[in-house]
Design a protein around this motif. Structure first.
Motif, mmCIF file in Angstrom:
data_model
loop_
_atom_site.group_PDB
_atom_site.id
_atom_site.type_symbol
_atom_site.label_atom_id
_atom_site.label_comp_id
_atom_site.label_asym_id
_atom_site.label_seq_id
_atom_site.Cartn_x
_atom_site.Cartn_y
_atom_site.Cartn_z
ATOM 1 N N LYS A 180 44.387 47.227 39.132
ATOM 2 C CA LYS A 180 44.139 45.578 38.841
ATOM 3 C C LYS A 180 42.770 46.051 39.730
ATOM 4 O O LYS A 180 42.007 45.225 38.720
ATOM 5 C CB LYS A 180 44.896 44.895 39.524
ATOM 6 N N LYS A 181 42.921 46.258 40.718
ATOM 7 C CA LYS A 181 41.027 46.486 41.314
ATOM 8 C C LYS A 181 40.478 47.117 40.740
ATOM 9 O O LYS A 181 39.264 46.609 40.894
ATOM 10 C CB LYS A 181 41.455 47.253 42.825
ATOM 11 N N VAL A 182 40.603 48.226 39.766
ATOM 12 C CA VAL A 182 39.721 48.413 39.069
ATOM 13 C C VAL A 182 38.478 48.154 37.941
ATOM 14 O O VAL A 182 37.507 47.830 37.798
ATOM 15 C CB VAL A 182 40.156 50.000 38.500
ATOM 16 N N HIS A 208 47.001 35.804 43.932
ATOM 17 C CA HIS A 208 46.303 37.779 44.579
ATOM 18 C C HIS A 208 46.923 37.783 46.153
ATOM 19 O O HIS A 208 47.761 36.476 46.476
ATOM 20 C CB HIS A 208 44.996 37.201 44.508
ATOM 21 N N GLU A 264 39.688 44.690 37.924
ATOM 22 C CA GLU A 264 38.224 43.653 38.562
ATOM 23 C C GLU A 264 37.333 43.944 39.067
ATOM 24 O O GLU A 264 36.483 43.209 38.884
ATOM 25 C CB GLU A 264 39.807 42.828 39.594
ATOM 26 N N GLU A 265 36.612 44.796 40.000
ATOM 27 C CA GLU A 265 35.588 45.644 39.355
ATOM 28 C C GLU A 265 34.792 45.554 38.682
ATOM 29 O O GLU A 265 33.914 45.794 38.258
ATOM 30 C CB GLU A 265 35.508 47.301 40.487
ATOM 31 N N GLN A 301 47.319 41.414 51.411
ATOM 32 C CA GLN A 301 47.642 43.049 51.799
ATOM 33 C C GLN A 301 48.666 43.441 52.724
ATOM 34 O O GLN A 301 49.391 43.878 52.282
ATOM 35 C CB GLN A 301 46.274 43.733 52.779
ATOM 36 N N ILE A 320 48.069 48.549 41.693
ATOM 37 C CA ILE A 320 47.683 47.839 42.203
ATOM 38 C C ILE A 320 45.748 48.209 41.881
ATOM 39 O O ILE A 320 44.737 47.457 42.176
ATOM 40 C CB ILE A 320 48.126 47.658 43.773
ATOM 41 N N GLN A 321 46.056 49.330 42.097
ATOM 42 C CA GLN A 321 44.741 49.860 42.047
ATOM 43 C C GLN A 321 44.309 50.264 41.003
ATOM 44 O O GLN A 321 42.748 50.061 41.004
ATOM 45 C CB GLN A 321 44.849 52.079 42.570
#
Length: 108
Positions: free
Chosen positions: A97-99, A33, A101-102, A36, A94-95
């Motif tokens: 990956k975050k979506v 991970h 994961e959510e 930032q 990155i966005q």
């Protein structure tokens, strides 16, 4: 139909199995991970690399042809555009990956 005592024992067994699965689940590694700050440095390096490469190519062409720094200015601008495009691609990655994961965390 099962009597209430057996039902309760079955629920307790399921709870113990779930707890054991959670304990044995693989833990995410810390280096997988990005923080930032690491992401920010990655984007800065991508931008500076684009500018540096553009400057190098333009300066080299100006020396080769003996011209005013027209190629240097042109290729610095192209390098800036390439660096910004690469930064935007990294931000999109990155966005995404975050979506993902959510969505994974929300699914039952």
């Amino acid at each position: 139909m099962a009597d209430p005592d057996q039902q309760q024992q079955l629920e307790q067994l399921e709870a113990k199995i779930d707890a054991a699965k959670q304990r044995s689940a693989p833990k995410p590694r810390a280096d997988e991970h990005y923080s930032q700050a690491q992401l920010a440095w990655r984007m800065v390096i991508e931008l500076v690399a684009g500018l540096g490469i553009g400057f190098g190519i333009g300066y080299g062409l100006d020396l080769l042809f003996g011209t005013l720094p027209i190629f240097m200015v042109l290729f610095v601008m192209l390098g800036l555009a390439a660096g910004v495009k690469t930064m935007l691609r990294s931000a999109q990655e990155i966005q995404d990956k975050k979506v993902a994961e959510e969505a994974e965390n929300k699914s039952p």
